[in-house]
Design a protein around this motif. Sequence first.
Motif, PDB file in Angstrom:
ATOM      1  N   MET A  81       0.942  -1.157  -0.038  1.00  0.00           N
ATOM      2  CA  MET A  81       0.037  -0.098  -0.151  1.00  0.00           C
ATOM      3  C   MET A  81       0.872   1.236  -0.020  1.00  0.00           C
ATOM      4  N   GLN A  82       0.669   2.261  -1.022  1.00  0.00           N
ATOM      5  CA  GLN A  82       1.357   3.162  -0.857  1.00  0.00           C
ATOM      6  C   GLN A  82       1.186   4.298   0.216  1.00  0.00           C
ATOM      7  N   LYS A  83       2.458   4.930   0.708  1.00  0.00           N
ATOM      8  CA  LYS A  83       2.255   5.960   1.652  1.00  0.00           C
ATOM      9  C   LYS A  83       1.539   6.976   1.174  1.00  0.00           C
ATOM     10  N   GLU A  84       1.060   7.813   2.309  1.00  0.00           N
ATOM     11  CA  GLU A  84       0.143   8.956   2.009  1.00  0.00           C
ATOM     12  C   GLU A  84       1.233  10.134   1.695  1.00  0.00           C
ATOM     13  N   LYS A  85       2.410  10.157   1.828  1.00  0.00           N
ATOM     14  CA  LYS A  85       3.455  11.014   1.697  1.00  0.00           C
ATOM     15  C   LYS A  85       4.654  10.502   0.998  1.00  0.00           C
ATOM     16  N   LEU A  86       4.698  10.865  -0.323  1.00  0.00           N
ATOM     17  CA  LEU A  86       6.202  10.106  -0.830  1.00  0.00           C
ATOM     18  C   LEU A  86       7.098  11.250  -0.662  1.00  0.00           C
ATOM     19  N   LYS A  87       8.327  10.460  -0.541  1.00  0.00           N
ATOM     20  CA  LYS A  87       9.615  11.235  -0.468  1.00  0.00           C
ATOM     21  C   LYS A  87      10.520  10.853  -1.575  1.00  0.00           C
ATOM     22  N   ILE A  88      10.901  11.844  -2.461  1.00  0.00           N
ATOM     23  CA  ILE A  88      11.371  11.524  -4.075  1.00  0.00           C
ATOM     24  C   ILE A  88      12.701  12.360  -3.895  1.00  0.00           C
ATOM     25  N   LEU A  89      13.808  11.652  -4.446  1.00  0.00           N
ATOM     26  CA  LEU A  89      15.082  12.199  -4.929  1.00  0.00           C
ATOM     27  C   LEU A  89      15.403  12.257  -6.307  1.00  0.00           C
ATOM     28  N   ILE A  90      15.639  13.369  -6.730  1.00  0.00           N
ATOM     29  CA  ILE A  90      15.826  13.782  -7.971  1.00  0.00           C
ATOM     30  C   ILE A  90      17.238  13.913  -8.426  1.00  0.00           C
ATOM     31  N   ILE A  91      17.875  13.248  -9.240  1.00  0.00           N
ATOM     32  CA  ILE A  91      19.287  13.383  -9.513  1.00  0.00           C
ATOM     33  C   ILE A  91      19.552  13.918 -10.887  1.00  0.00           C
ATOM     34  N   ARG A  92      20.226  14.972 -10.887  1.00  0.00           N
ATOM     35  CA  ARG A  92      20.718  15.722 -12.175  1.00  0.00           C
ATOM     36  C   ARG A  92      21.902  16.543 -11.621  1.00  0.00           C
ATOM     37  N   PHE A  93      23.054  15.983 -12.233  1.00  0.00           N
ATOM     38  CA  PHE A  93      24.276  16.710 -11.533  1.00  0.00           C
ATOM     39  C   PHE A  93      24.882  18.028 -12.320  1.00  0.00           C
ATOM     40  N   SER A  94      24.417  17.984 -13.816  1.00  0.00           N
ATOM     41  CA  SER A  94      24.804  19.117 -14.560  1.00  0.00           C
ATOM     42  C   SER A  94      24.185  19.149 -15.768  1.00  0.00           C
ATOM     43  N   SER A  95      24.414  19.849 -16.779  1.00  0.00           N
ATOM     44  CA  SER A  95      24.776  21.397 -16.698  1.00  0.00           C
ATOM     45  C   SER A  95      23.614  22.261 -16.344  1.00  0.00           C
ATOM     46  N   ILE A  96      23.950  23.640 -16.625  1.00  0.00           N
ATOM     47  CA  ILE A  96      23.104  24.625 -16.420  1.00  0.00           C
ATOM     48  C   ILE A  96      21.621  24.309 -17.319  1.00  0.00           C
ATOM     49  N   GLY A  97      21.923  24.148 -18.578  1.00  0.00           N
ATOM     50  CA  GLY A  97      20.703  24.013 -19.543  1.00  0.00           C
ATOM     51  C   GLY A  97      19.971  22.849 -19.061  1.00  0.00           C
ATOM     52  N   ASP A  98      20.611  21.553 -18.769  1.00  0.00           N
ATOM     53  CA  ASP A  98      19.828  20.439 -18.466  1.00  0.00           C
ATOM     54  C   ASP A  98      19.264  20.355 -17.300  1.00  0.00           C
ATOM     55  N   ILE A  99      19.789  21.199 -16.300  1.00  0.00           N
ATOM     56  CA  ILE A  99      19.063  21.062 -14.879  1.00  0.00           C
ATOM     57  C   ILE A  99      18.031  22.118 -15.167  1.00  0.00           C
ATOM     58  N   ILE A 100      18.015  23.190 -15.875  1.00  0.00           N
ATOM     59  CA  ILE A 100      16.837  24.117 -15.939  1.00  0.00           C
ATOM     60  C   ILE A 100      15.709  23.234 -16.789  1.00  0.00           C
ATOM     61  N   TYR A 101      15.970  22.091 -17.602  1.00  0.00           N
ATOM     62  CA  TYR A 101      15.030  21.566 -18.385  1.00  0.00           C
ATOM     63  C   TYR A 101      14.289  20.516 -17.210  1.00  0.00           C
ATOM     64  N   THR A 102      15.133  20.285 -16.137  1.00  0.00           N
ATOM     65  CA  THR A 102      14.368  19.319 -15.112  1.00  0.00           C
ATOM     66  C   THR A 102      13.127  20.291 -14.290  1.00  0.00           C
ATOM     67  N   THR A 103      13.518  21.378 -14.148  1.00  0.00           N
ATOM     68  CA  THR A 103      12.412  22.241 -13.409  1.00  0.00           C
ATOM     69  C   THR A 103      10.948  21.722 -13.632  1.00  0.00           C
ATOM     70  N   PRO A 104      10.502  21.675 -14.959  1.00  0.00           N
ATOM     71  CA  PRO A 104       9.077  21.378 -15.165  1.00  0.00           C
ATOM     72  C   PRO A 104       8.892  19.938 -14.493  1.00  0.00           C
ATOM     73  N   VAL A 105       9.586  19.217 -14.347  1.00  0.00           N
ATOM     74  CA  VAL A 105       9.517  17.769 -13.691  1.00  0.00           C
ATOM     75  C   VAL A 105       9.242  17.964 -12.144  1.00  0.00           C
ATOM     76  N   VAL A 106      10.041  18.693 -11.815  1.00  0.00           N
ATOM     77  CA  VAL A 106       9.995  19.119 -10.230  1.00  0.00           C
ATOM     78  C   VAL A 106       8.802  20.130 -10.044  1.00  0.00           C
ATOM     79  N   ARG A 107       8.357  20.902 -10.917  1.00  0.00           N
ATOM     80  CA  ARG A 107       7.108  21.555 -10.463  1.00  0.00           C
ATOM     81  C   ARG A 107       5.780  20.636 -10.677  1.00  0.00           C
ATOM     82  N   CYS A 108       5.695  19.869 -11.791  1.00  0.00           N
ATOM     83  CA  CYS A 108       4.741  19.040 -12.029  1.00  0.00           C
ATOM     84  C   CYS A 108       4.609  17.833 -11.013  1.00  0.00           C
ATOM     85  N   LEU A 109       5.570  17.527 -10.334  1.00  0.00           N
ATOM     86  CA  LEU A 109       5.604  16.462  -9.379  1.00  0.00           C
ATOM     87  C   LEU A 109       5.138  16.964  -8.124  1.00  0.00           C
ATOM     88  N   LYS A 110       5.392  18.410  -7.843  1.00  0.00           N
ATOM     89  CA  LYS A 110       5.293  18.897  -6.529  1.00  0.00           C
ATOM     90  C   LYS A 110       3.479  19.246  -6.697  1.00  0.00           C
TER      91      LYS A 110
END
Length: 326
Positions: free
Chosen positions: A1-30
Amino acid sequence: MQKEKLKILIIRFSSIGDIIYTTPVVRCLKQQVPGVEIHYLTKPGFRFILDNNPYVDKLHLLKDKLNDTIQDLRAEKFDYVIDLHNSLRSVLVKYKLGVKFSTFKKQRIRKILALKFKLNTVKPTHLVDRYLEAVKFLGVVNDQKPVDYFLPGNYSLSTLLPETHQQDYVAFIIGATHFTKRMPNDQVISICNALNKPVVLLGGKDVEENGATIAETAGANVYNACGKLNMNESVYVVKQAAKVIGFDTGLTHISEAFDKELVTIWGSTVPELLGVQPYQVSKHYEAGVELPCRPCTKFGRSECPLGHFKCMRDIDEQAIVDFANK
């Protein structure tokens, strides 16, 4: 059974453009997963991109010894790891944490074939959409909004730019890590001279001399801010600009967060290969030249391998000027 509150780690080490393009993932998850707690692991040099992101609950910075980083992460007891880097180091992190994970697919073989044999083996799917595939199993969908960049504190153009360049100006981002991503100075000068607005040159200390040469030759219409501003100050100048022109570099990708009218200039790299074409930008123009030798690289080179540099030299400068002058 899935917990009510999930704790998730996102990994992206570099670089600027690649990390910027992960921000929609962070926002949509939240915004789409109730009660989720989001942690993000990156290199210390890129913390400025995420430090002020309200969708990130905790930022973790990669330490010199990977085992020290893993030890700190184990204490967090994550439910999932979302690996958006897919490197040996990120693989070690997720396996040693021993929790469920989902991984971004890099399409390495297809990219090699596309480069070596000039085959259409890579679909022009944007990197944001490919990142989002990694969280699709959680019911997350693309919200079709731009990338995020959150500036800290207050800034003022009056302290960053001369009075002549504080209104209705074009931000021209001339910095880029590799030579084959940069347009030669004489072409930048030609474009600047044809623009009907003041021009602010942006870039780091590595292009400070280029900026000085361009500004000196082009005249008073051009102000060289290269090497004079830190990254967040440069971002603020971009945010306040009327138009933006930029090469394939981090600050250009950051500008997409503010939906600026944008010209991107592509030399030895092509946006479709990496999926980094302007994302959710209302008005943009991609300047590039179709050549049998292009792209010659995914990330850029220190020189043109054939010596002619036609991928920059043959770009239609007038088309760039026409778009920016509208």
